[in-house]
Design a protein around this motif. Structure first.
Motif, PDB file in Angstrom:
ATOM      1  N   GLU A  14      -6.180  16.604  19.275  1.00 30.23           N
ATOM      2  CA  GLU A  14      -4.990  16.587  20.048  1.00 30.23           C
ATOM      3  C   GLU A  14      -3.927  17.175  19.459  1.00 30.23           C
ATOM      4  OE1 GLU A  14      -3.132  16.162  23.750  1.00 30.23           O
ATOM      5  OE2 GLU A  14      -5.141  15.534  23.309  1.00 30.23           O
ATOM      6  N   GLY A  15      -3.399  18.536  20.186  1.00 36.08           N
ATOM      7  CA  GLY A  15      -2.399  19.359  19.558  1.00 36.08           C
ATOM      8  C   GLY A  15      -2.539  20.176  18.202  1.00 36.08           C
ATOM      9  N   PHE A  16      -3.883  20.397  17.852  1.00 30.73           N
ATOM     10  CA  PHE A  16      -4.157  21.095  16.673  1.00 30.73           C
ATOM     11  C   PHE A  16      -5.268  22.015  16.992  1.00 30.73           C
ATOM     12  CE2 PHE A  16      -6.444  21.943  12.439  1.00 30.73           C
ATOM     13  CZ  PHE A  16      -5.017  22.147  11.855  1.00 30.73           C
ATOM     14  N   TYR A  17      -4.995  23.483  16.922  1.00 29.29           N
ATOM     15  CA  TYR A  17      -5.606  24.590  17.198  1.00 29.29           C
ATOM     16  C   TYR A  17      -6.005  25.544  16.058  1.00 29.29           C
ATOM     17  CZ  TYR A  17      -3.852  23.123  21.917  1.00 29.29           C
ATOM     18  OH  TYR A  17      -3.433  22.667  22.861  1.00 29.29           O
ATOM     19  N   VAL A  18      -7.387  25.905  16.109  1.00 28.36           N
ATOM     20  CA  VAL A  18      -7.387  26.943  14.885  1.00 28.36           C
ATOM     21  C   VAL A  18      -8.102  28.239  15.625  1.00 28.36           C
ATOM     22  CG1 VAL A  18      -8.348  25.067  13.255  1.00 28.36           C
ATOM     23  CG2 VAL A  18     -10.113  26.085  14.428  1.00 28.36           C
ATOM     24  N   GLY A  19      -7.754  29.359  14.890  1.00 27.41           N
ATOM     25  CA  GLY A  19      -7.938  30.739  15.105  1.00 27.41           C
ATOM     26  C   GLY A  19      -8.835  31.410  14.325  1.00 27.41           C
ATOM     27  N   PHE A  25     -11.454  32.659   9.298  1.00 26.10           N
ATOM     28  CA  PHE A  25     -10.286  31.811   9.732  1.00 26.10           C
ATOM     29  C   PHE A  25      -8.839  32.659   9.443  1.00 26.10           C
ATOM     30  CE2 PHE A  25      -7.168  28.575   8.264  1.00 26.10           C
ATOM     31  CZ  PHE A  25      -7.117  27.811   9.235  1.00 26.10           C
ATOM     32  N   LEU A  26      -8.100  32.742  10.749  1.00 26.78           N
ATOM     33  CA  LEU A  26      -6.790  33.429  10.817  1.00 26.78           C
ATOM     34  C   LEU A  26      -5.719  32.152  10.457  1.00 26.78           C
ATOM     35  CD1 LEU A  26      -7.471  34.966  14.375  1.00 26.78           C
ATOM     36  CD2 LEU A  26      -7.570  35.925  11.897  1.00 26.78           C
ATOM     37  N   GLY A  27      -5.750  31.190  10.980  1.00 29.92           N
ATOM     38  CA  GLY A  27      -4.815  30.092  10.919  1.00 29.92           C
ATOM     39  C   GLY A  27      -4.797  28.956  11.913  1.00 29.92           C
ATOM     40  N   CYS A  28      -3.858  28.336  11.955  1.00 29.06           N
ATOM     41  CA  CYS A  28      -3.942  27.176  13.073  1.00 29.06           C
ATOM     42  C   CYS A  28      -2.486  26.937  13.548  1.00 29.06           C
ATOM     43  CB  CYS A  28      -4.581  25.767  12.216  1.00 29.06           C
ATOM     44  SG  CYS A  28      -3.594  25.693  10.642  1.00 29.06           S
ATOM     45  N   ILE A  29      -2.384  26.264  14.434  1.00 29.01           N
ATOM     46  CA  ILE A  29      -1.459  25.937  15.165  1.00 29.01           C
ATOM     47  C   ILE A  29      -1.430  24.193  15.464  1.00 29.01           C
ATOM     48  CG2 ILE A  29      -0.092  26.049  17.205  1.00 29.01           C
ATOM     49  CD1 ILE A  29      -1.554  28.546  17.678  1.00 29.01           C
ATOM     50  N   ASP A  30      -0.024  23.620  14.848  1.00 23.94           N
ATOM     51  CA  ASP A  30       0.047  22.181  14.982  1.00 23.94           C
ATOM     52  C   ASP A  30       1.289  21.942  16.226  1.00 23.94           C
ATOM     53  OD1 ASP A  30      -0.469  19.651  14.547  1.00 23.94           O
ATOM     54  OD2 ASP A  30       0.466  19.588  12.606  1.00 23.94           O
ATOM     55  N   ALA A  31       1.049  20.839  17.143  1.00 24.27           N
ATOM     56  CA  ALA A  31       2.031  20.509  18.122  1.00 24.27           C
ATOM     57  C   ALA A  31       2.786  19.771  17.418  1.00 24.27           C
ATOM     58  CB  ALA A  31       1.252  20.041  19.182  1.00 24.27           C
ATOM     59  N   LEU A  32       4.028  19.911  17.677  1.00 26.61           N
ATOM     60  CA  LEU A  32       5.187  18.882  17.030  1.00 26.61           C
ATOM     61  C   LEU A  32       5.684  17.982  18.172  1.00 26.61           C
ATOM     62  CD1 LEU A  32       7.639  21.708  15.440  1.00 26.61           C
ATOM     63  CD2 LEU A  32       5.963  20.024  14.376  1.00 26.61           C
ATOM     64  N   PRO A  33       6.121  16.596  17.602  1.00 26.23           N
ATOM     65  CA  PRO A  33       6.252  15.589  18.842  1.00 26.23           C
ATOM     66  C   PRO A  33       7.425  16.327  19.777  1.00 26.23           C
ATOM     67  CG  PRO A  33       6.165  14.881  16.514  1.00 26.23           C
ATOM     68  CD  PRO A  33       6.238  16.423  16.378  1.00 26.23           C
ATOM     69  N   ASP A  34       8.109  17.288  19.272  1.00 26.56           N
ATOM     70  CA  ASP A  34       9.185  17.622  20.444  1.00 26.56           C
ATOM     71  C   ASP A  34       8.700  18.750  21.528  1.00 26.56           C
ATOM     72  OD1 ASP A  34       9.155  20.078  18.860  1.00 26.56           O
ATOM     73  OD2 ASP A  34      11.161  19.736  18.430  1.00 26.56           O
ATOM     74  N   VAL A  38       3.932  24.854  15.820  1.00 22.06           N
ATOM     75  CA  VAL A  38       4.101  25.419  14.282  1.00 22.06           C
ATOM     76  C   VAL A  38       2.993  26.416  14.212  1.00 22.06           C
ATOM     77  CG1 VAL A  38       4.428  25.114  11.907  1.00 22.06           C
ATOM     78  CG2 VAL A  38       5.428  23.672  13.817  1.00 22.06           C
ATOM     79  N   ALA A  39       3.272  27.648  13.987  1.00 18.92           N
ATOM     80  CA  ALA A  39       1.966  28.607  13.637  1.00 18.92           C
ATOM     81  C   ALA A  39       2.104  28.571  12.284  1.00 18.92           C
ATOM     82  CB  ALA A  39       2.542  30.098  14.147  1.00 18.92           C
ATOM     83  N   LEU A  40       0.591  28.406  11.573  1.00 12.41           N
ATOM     84  CA  LEU A  40       0.537  28.296  10.237  1.00 12.41           C
ATOM     85  C   LEU A  40      -0.621  29.413   9.717  1.00 12.41           C
ATOM     86  CD1 LEU A  40      -0.083  24.451  10.430  1.00 12.41           C
ATOM     87  CD2 LEU A  40       1.822  25.396   9.146  1.00 12.41           C
ATOM     88  N   ASP A  41      -0.389  30.148   8.511  1.00 13.92           N
ATOM     89  CA  ASP A  41      -1.287  30.973   8.295  1.00 13.92           C
ATOM     90  C   ASP A  41      -2.545  30.387   7.782  1.00 13.92           C
ATOM     91  OD1 ASP A  41      -0.832  30.266   5.598  1.00 13.92           O
ATOM     92  OD2 ASP A  41       0.316  31.935   4.941  1.00 13.92           O
TER      93      ASP A  41
END
Length: 70
Positions: A14-19, A25-34, A38-41
């Motif tokens: 839930e709220g966490f994606y990988v690319g 592996f490119l990176g991932c994305i994490d959903a914040l509570p607000d 956040v895009a992560l390398d």
């Protein structure tokens, strides 16, 4: 610029994606509570924060492309 559709995206939690692209592996994305994303390398270092998921995906893809061209 590489399009986000050139990458494979998977929601792994839930709220966490990988690319990835071509098995890398490119990176991932994490959903914040607000509600922002956040895009992560590939080393899980923050790249940027976005209001929209697709903008965060584009940031990951674009960052990977710029890192790979150095």
């Amino acid at each position: 610029m590489t399009d986000i559709m050139d990458a494979m995206w998977a929601r792994v939690d839930e709220g966490f994606y990988v690319g990835s692209r071509d098995g890398s592996f490119l990176g991932c994305i994490d959903a914040l509570p607000d509600g922002r994303f956040v895009a992560l390398d590939a080393h899980t270092r923050p790249i940027s924060t976005h209001a929209r998921l697709d903008d965060a995906m584009q940031a990951v893809v674009s960052f990977e492309q710029s890192e790979g061209s150095e």
